[in-house]
Design a protein around this motif. Structure first.
Motif, PDB file in Angstrom:
ATOM      1  N   ASP A 142      65.312 -25.694 -13.462  1.00 12.28           N
ATOM      2  CA  ASP A 142      65.882 -24.887 -12.382  1.00 12.28           C
ATOM      3  C   ASP A 142      64.936 -23.805 -11.889  1.00 12.28           C
ATOM      4  OD1 ASP A 142      68.210 -26.329 -12.292  1.00 12.28           O
ATOM      5  OD2 ASP A 142      69.316 -24.987 -13.639  1.00 12.28           O
ATOM      6  N   ASP A 143      64.117 -23.269 -12.813  1.00 13.12           N
ATOM      7  CA  ASP A 143      63.197 -22.203 -12.402  1.00 13.12           C
ATOM      8  C   ASP A 143      61.830 -22.732 -11.967  1.00 13.12           C
ATOM      9  OD1 ASP A 143      62.461 -23.034 -14.902  1.00 13.12           O
ATOM     10  OD2 ASP A 143      62.463 -21.052 -15.839  1.00 13.12           O
ATOM     11  N   ALA A 144      61.724 -24.051 -11.818  1.00 17.46           N
ATOM     12  CA  ALA A 144      60.499 -24.689 -11.305  1.00 17.46           C
ATOM     13  C   ALA A 144      59.267 -24.291 -12.107  1.00 17.46           C
ATOM     14  CB  ALA A 144      60.300 -24.341  -9.826  1.00 17.46           C
ATOM     15  N   THR A 145      59.392 -24.302 -13.435  1.00 13.95           N
ATOM     16  CA  THR A 145      58.286 -23.830 -14.274  1.00 13.95           C
ATOM     17  C   THR A 145      57.464 -24.957 -14.896  1.00 13.95           C
ATOM     18  OG1 THR A 145      59.909 -23.582 -16.062  1.00 13.95           O
ATOM     19  CG2 THR A 145      59.284 -21.599 -14.823  1.00 13.95           C
ATOM     20  N   HIS A 146      57.712 -26.190 -14.477  1.00  8.41           N
ATOM     21  CA  HIS A 146      56.865 -27.282 -14.971  1.00  8.41           C
ATOM     22  C   HIS A 146      56.681 -28.292 -13.834  1.00  8.41           C
ATOM     23  CE1 HIS A 146      54.782 -29.465 -18.093  1.00  8.41           C
ATOM     24  NE2 HIS A 146      55.393 -30.584 -17.706  1.00  8.41           N
ATOM     25  N   VAL A 147      55.537 -28.970 -13.871  1.00  3.60           N
ATOM     26  CA  VAL A 147      55.235 -29.945 -12.833  1.00  3.60           C
ATOM     27  C   VAL A 147      54.405 -31.082 -13.425  1.00  3.60           C
ATOM     28  CG1 VAL A 147      53.172 -28.655 -12.110  1.00  3.60           C
ATOM     29  CG2 VAL A 147      54.217 -30.285 -10.525  1.00  3.60           C
ATOM     30  N   GLY A 148      54.645 -32.269 -12.946  1.00  2.00           N
ATOM     31  CA  GLY A 148      53.855 -33.433 -13.337  1.00  2.00           C
ATOM     32  C   GLY A 148      53.543 -34.257 -12.112  1.00  2.00           C
ATOM     33  N   ILE A 204      55.066 -40.213 -15.199  1.00  6.42           N
ATOM     34  CA  ILE A 204      54.251 -39.098 -14.716  1.00  6.42           C
ATOM     35  C   ILE A 204      53.092 -38.856 -15.693  1.00  6.42           C
ATOM     36  CG2 ILE A 204      56.132 -37.887 -13.547  1.00  6.42           C
ATOM     37  CD1 ILE A 204      56.067 -35.902 -16.032  1.00  6.42           C
ATOM     38  N   ILE A 205      52.076 -38.172 -15.210  1.00  3.38           N
ATOM     39  CA  ILE A 205      51.040 -37.606 -16.072  1.00  3.38           C
ATOM     40  C   ILE A 205      51.201 -36.101 -15.972  1.00  3.38           C
ATOM     41  CG2 ILE A 205      48.555 -37.210 -16.312  1.00  3.38           C
ATOM     42  CD1 ILE A 205      48.119 -40.105 -15.523  1.00  3.38           C
ATOM     43  N   HIS A 206      51.195 -35.428 -17.121  1.00  2.79           N
ATOM     44  CA  HIS A 206      51.371 -33.974 -17.103  1.00  2.79           C
ATOM     45  C   HIS A 206      50.704 -33.357 -18.311  1.00  2.79           C
ATOM     46  CE1 HIS A 206      55.073 -33.509 -19.960  1.00  2.79           C
ATOM     47  NE2 HIS A 206      54.423 -34.611 -20.261  1.00  2.79           N
ATOM     48  N   ALA A 207      50.529 -32.023 -18.237  1.00  2.00           N
ATOM     49  CA  ALA A 207      50.061 -31.234 -19.377  1.00  2.00           C
ATOM     50  C   ALA A 207      51.315 -30.592 -19.962  1.00  2.00           C
ATOM     51  CB  ALA A 207      49.058 -30.186 -18.926  1.00  2.00           C
ATOM     52  N   PRO A 208      51.804 -31.060 -21.119  1.00  2.00           N
ATOM     53  CA  PRO A 208      53.135 -30.661 -21.602  1.00  2.00           C
ATOM     54  C   PRO A 208      53.266 -29.208 -22.035  1.00  2.00           C
ATOM     55  CG  PRO A 208      52.367 -32.680 -22.669  1.00  2.00           C
ATOM     56  CD  PRO A 208      51.187 -32.070 -21.978  1.00  2.00           C
ATOM     57  N   ARG A 209      52.492 -28.797 -23.045  1.00  2.00           N
ATOM     58  CA  ARG A 209      52.640 -27.453 -23.612  1.00  2.00           C
ATOM     59  C   ARG A 209      51.487 -27.206 -24.569  1.00  2.00           C
ATOM     60  NH1 ARG A 209      53.873 -27.589 -28.930  1.00  2.00           N
ATOM     61  NH2 ARG A 209      55.277 -29.162 -29.835  1.00  2.00           N
ATOM     62  N   PRO A 210      51.347 -25.941 -25.054  1.00  2.00           N
ATOM     63  CA  PRO A 210      50.312 -25.675 -26.055  1.00  2.00           C
ATOM     64  C   PRO A 210      50.495 -26.566 -27.281  1.00  2.00           C
ATOM     65  CG  PRO A 210      51.157 -23.623 -25.178  1.00  2.00           C
ATOM     66  CD  PRO A 210      52.025 -24.705 -24.625  1.00  2.00           C
ATOM     67  N   GLY A 211      49.391 -27.034 -27.824  1.00  2.00           N
ATOM     68  CA  GLY A 211      49.463 -27.906 -28.984  1.00  2.00           C
ATOM     69  C   GLY A 211      49.583 -29.378 -28.621  1.00  2.00           C
ATOM     70  N   ARG A 212      49.719 -29.678 -27.336  1.00  2.00           N
ATOM     71  CA  ARG A 212      49.793 -31.065 -26.875  1.00  2.00           C
ATOM     72  C   ARG A 212      48.706 -31.322 -25.833  1.00  2.00           C
ATOM     73  NH1 ARG A 212      52.247 -31.254 -30.903  1.00  2.00           N
ATOM     74  NH2 ARG A 212      54.488 -31.653 -31.194  1.00  2.00           N
ATOM     75  N   ASN A 213      48.413 -32.596 -25.618  1.00  6.20           N
ATOM     76  CA  ASN A 213      47.371 -32.979 -24.672  1.00  6.20           C
ATOM     77  C   ASN A 213      47.954 -33.553 -23.388  1.00  6.20           C
ATOM     78  OD1 ASN A 213      45.453 -32.304 -26.622  1.00  6.20           O
ATOM     79  ND2 ASN A 213      45.406 -34.377 -27.465  1.00  6.20           N
ATOM     80  N   VAL A 214      47.139 -33.611 -22.353  1.00  5.25           N
ATOM     81  CA  VAL A 214      47.542 -34.260 -21.097  1.00  5.25           C
ATOM     82  C   VAL A 214      47.916 -35.698 -21.424  1.00  5.25           C
ATOM     83  CG1 VAL A 214      46.787 -35.005 -18.807  1.00  5.25           C
ATOM     84  CG2 VAL A 214      46.033 -32.789 -19.715  1.00  5.25           C
ATOM     85  N   THR A 215      49.098 -36.106 -20.996  1.00 13.45           N
ATOM     86  CA  THR A 215      49.614 -37.409 -21.398  1.00 13.45           C
ATOM     87  C   THR A 215      50.493 -38.021 -20.318  1.00 13.45           C
ATOM     88  OG1 THR A 215      50.765 -38.558 -23.206  1.00 13.45           O
ATOM     89  CG2 THR A 215      51.711 -36.474 -22.461  1.00 13.45           C
ATOM     90  N   MET A 216      50.911 -39.251 -20.560  1.00 10.50           N
ATOM     91  CA  MET A 216      51.850 -39.928 -19.659  1.00 10.50           C
ATOM     92  C   MET A 216      53.222 -39.971 -20.332  1.00 10.50           C
ATOM     93  SD  MET A 216      51.732 -43.814 -18.072  1.00 10.50           S
ATOM     94  CE  MET A 216      50.188 -43.524 -17.226  1.00 10.50           C
ATOM     95  N   THR A 217      54.255 -39.741 -19.539  1.00  7.88           N
ATOM     96  CA  THR A 217      55.612 -39.813 -20.063  1.00  7.88           C
ATOM     97  C   THR A 217      56.551 -40.231 -18.940  1.00  7.88           C
ATOM     98  OG1 THR A 217      57.274 -38.637 -21.384  1.00  7.88           O
ATOM     99  CG2 THR A 217      56.264 -37.412 -19.582  1.00  7.88           C
ATOM    100  N   GLY A 218      57.820 -40.381 -19.271  1.00  8.96           N
ATOM    101  CA  GLY A 218      58.791 -40.785 -18.265  1.00  8.96           C
ATOM    102  C   GLY A 218      59.062 -39.687 -17.252  1.00  8.96           C
ATOM    103  N   ALA A 219      59.191 -40.076 -15.989  1.00 12.38           N
ATOM    104  CA  ALA A 219      59.449 -39.092 -14.935  1.00 12.38           C
ATOM    105  C   ALA A 219      60.803 -38.419 -15.120  1.00 12.38           C
ATOM    106  CB  ALA A 219      59.377 -39.765 -13.567  1.00 12.38           C
ATOM    107  N   GLY A 220      61.717 -39.086 -15.823  1.00 11.25           N
ATOM    108  CA  GLY A 220      63.045 -38.524 -16.035  1.00 11.25           C
ATOM    109  C   GLY A 220      63.232 -37.906 -17.402  1.00 11.25           C
ATOM    110  N   SER A 221      62.130 -37.644 -18.105  1.00 10.20           N
ATOM    111  CA  SER A 221      62.232 -37.101 -19.461  1.00 10.20           C
ATOM    112  C   SER A 221      62.566 -35.615 -19.464  1.00 10.20           C
ATOM    113  CB  SER A 221      60.915 -37.336 -20.216  1.00 10.20           C
ATOM    114  OG  SER A 221      59.831 -36.716 -19.549  1.00 10.20           O
ATOM    115  N   MET A 222      62.558 -34.982 -18.291  1.00  7.33           N
ATOM    116  CA  MET A 222      62.946 -33.571 -18.141  1.00  7.33           C
ATOM    117  C   MET A 222      63.830 -33.453 -16.896  1.00  7.33           C
ATOM    118  SD  MET A 222      59.152 -31.930 -18.797  1.00  7.33           S
ATOM    119  CE  MET A 222      58.360 -33.311 -17.951  1.00  7.33           C
ATOM    120  N   PRO A 223      64.611 -32.388 -16.793  1.00  8.09           N
ATOM    121  CA  PRO A 223      65.490 -32.228 -15.618  1.00  8.09           C
ATOM    122  C   PRO A 223      64.669 -32.037 -14.338  1.00  8.09           C
ATOM    123  CG  PRO A 223      66.168 -30.787 -17.420  1.00  8.09           C
ATOM    124  CD  PRO A 223      64.825 -31.323 -17.793  1.00  8.09           C
ATOM    125  N   ILE A 224      64.859 -32.930 -13.373  1.00  7.18           N
ATOM    126  CA  ILE A 224      64.102 -32.877 -12.120  1.00  7.18           C
ATOM    127  C   ILE A 224      64.752 -31.907 -11.132  1.00  7.18           C
ATOM    128  CG2 ILE A 224      63.379 -34.217 -10.091  1.00  7.18           C
ATOM    129  CD1 ILE A 224      63.180 -36.663 -11.903  1.00  7.18           C
TER     130      ILE A 224
END
Length: 349
Positions: free
Chosen positions: A307-313, A321-341
């Protein structure tokens, strides 16, 4: 349409295979990692860590926005400084011209036109001189008006510079506050994770993947891609996707824009810059780009999350999608619906 569905199924199978081959999972056996201390389940710890990183992501977006605005204000101050220098040079030139005009008038005796006419033996010559005098007077008046305008401009430049300095300082304060919050949240999350044993850390990664898999499966089951048009990707979109793919495996670092590491919006902004299109730096600013429906999205489009538009892939097709998830993780591919759009945007609309 069929290709889109096949790709979505393939991605789902890929996620499932990743779960089955996650560290600590032997074929046909369950993961029996001990639960963390203090009466918390590993799932509770996962959610707590996720919340901390989400908060750090919000602060990162605020930091990036303040940094972007600081650069803008700094550039404006430099521009104003150049205008001030040019204005001062102009005033010196105008003063020099005004002085020359005053000296010329002094040499002419400064007599009024009526007196010069009375003393002149040649009225025709006098009238010609009087005309030149009027022209000179107008030129002097214009010169003084320009001098006043230039001085007024310099006063306005001073006000503008002061306002930009205040904004610059406010942005610096915002950056410091956001940086402190980011470091605190990341440190808290890392401390939580550091208390886990090796098996628990492996289980934590498995739980993250399970949560993503469940969300992706639910999203696909909802028919989100049922009416997908499979719109053709633009040439710029292809270049942006190629750039994003090439960054896979590089670590997430907050505030980073490459080439060795990225945060989420650092990756998407640099991917589109590589494609020849400059877009805003933060995910919240990227939300302002032209929006498209989920059914019309194509590779290269950006998906803004939460809701606060704080992540993008970056959407790469086939429900992924390809995205940079968070600290401690690497740029990766995941499902486009794995987070609230929240929205899908198109940089090259």
């Amino acid at each position: 349409m069929r290709k889109q569905r096949r790709g979505s199924i393939a991605l789902t199978l890929l996620c499932a295979m990743a779960l089955l081959t996650a560290p600590g999972l032997a074929a046909g056996t369950a993961f029996a990692a001990p639960e963390p201390q203090a009466g918390k389940s590993l799932e509770q710890v996962r959610k707590e860590i996720e919340d901390l990183y989400r908060a750090a992501g919000t602060a990162t977006d605020a930091y990036n926005l303040a940094e972007s605005e600081t650069k803008t204000q700094s550039a404006k101050i430099v521009e104003i400084a150049k205008l001030v220098v040019a204005g001062n040079d102009r005033i010196e030139t105008l003063k020099s011209r005004a002085g020359a005009a005053a000296r010329a008038q002094y040499r002419s005796g400064g007599l009024p036109p009526s007196a010069q006419l009375a003393l002149s033996n040649n009225p025709v010559q006098f009238l010609d001189g009087a005309d030149r005098l009027r022209q000179g007077e107008k030129a002097t008046s214009d010169l003084l008006s320009e001098l006043n305008r230039t001085q007024s401009d310099l006063r306005q430049y001073a006000k503008d510079a002061s306002a930009h300095w205040e904004t610059l300082e406010a942005n610096r304060v915002k950056q410091e506050a956001s940086k402190k919050e980011i470091e605190q949240k990341i440190k808290a999350a890392e401390e939580l994770e550091s208390k886990l044993e090796a098996e628990q850390k492996a289980k934590l990664l498995q739980l993250e993947m399970e949560a993503q898999y469940k969300a992706q499966t639910a999203w696909l089951s909802s028919g989100a891609l049922k009416d997908a048009t499979g719109a053709a990707t633009s040439e710029a979109g292809k270049k942006a996707v190629a750039f994003a793919v090439a960054q896979m495996g590089k670590p997430y670092v907050w505030g980073a824009v490459g080439p060795e590491s990225y945060d989420c919006s650092g990756l998407t902004s640099q991917a589109w810059l590589a494609a020849g299109k400059a877009i805003p730096r933060t995910s919240q600013e990227q939300l302002r780009l032209p929006k498209v429906a989920i059914k019309d999205m194509r590779p290269g489009d950006l998906i803004i999350y939460f809701d606060d538009a704080t992540h993008v892939g970056m959407y790469v097709g086939d429900g992924a999608i390809i995205h940079a998830p968070r600290p401690g993780r690497n740029v990766t591919m995941t499902g486009a619906g794995s987070m609230p759009i929240k929205a899908v945007v198109r940089p090259d609309a």
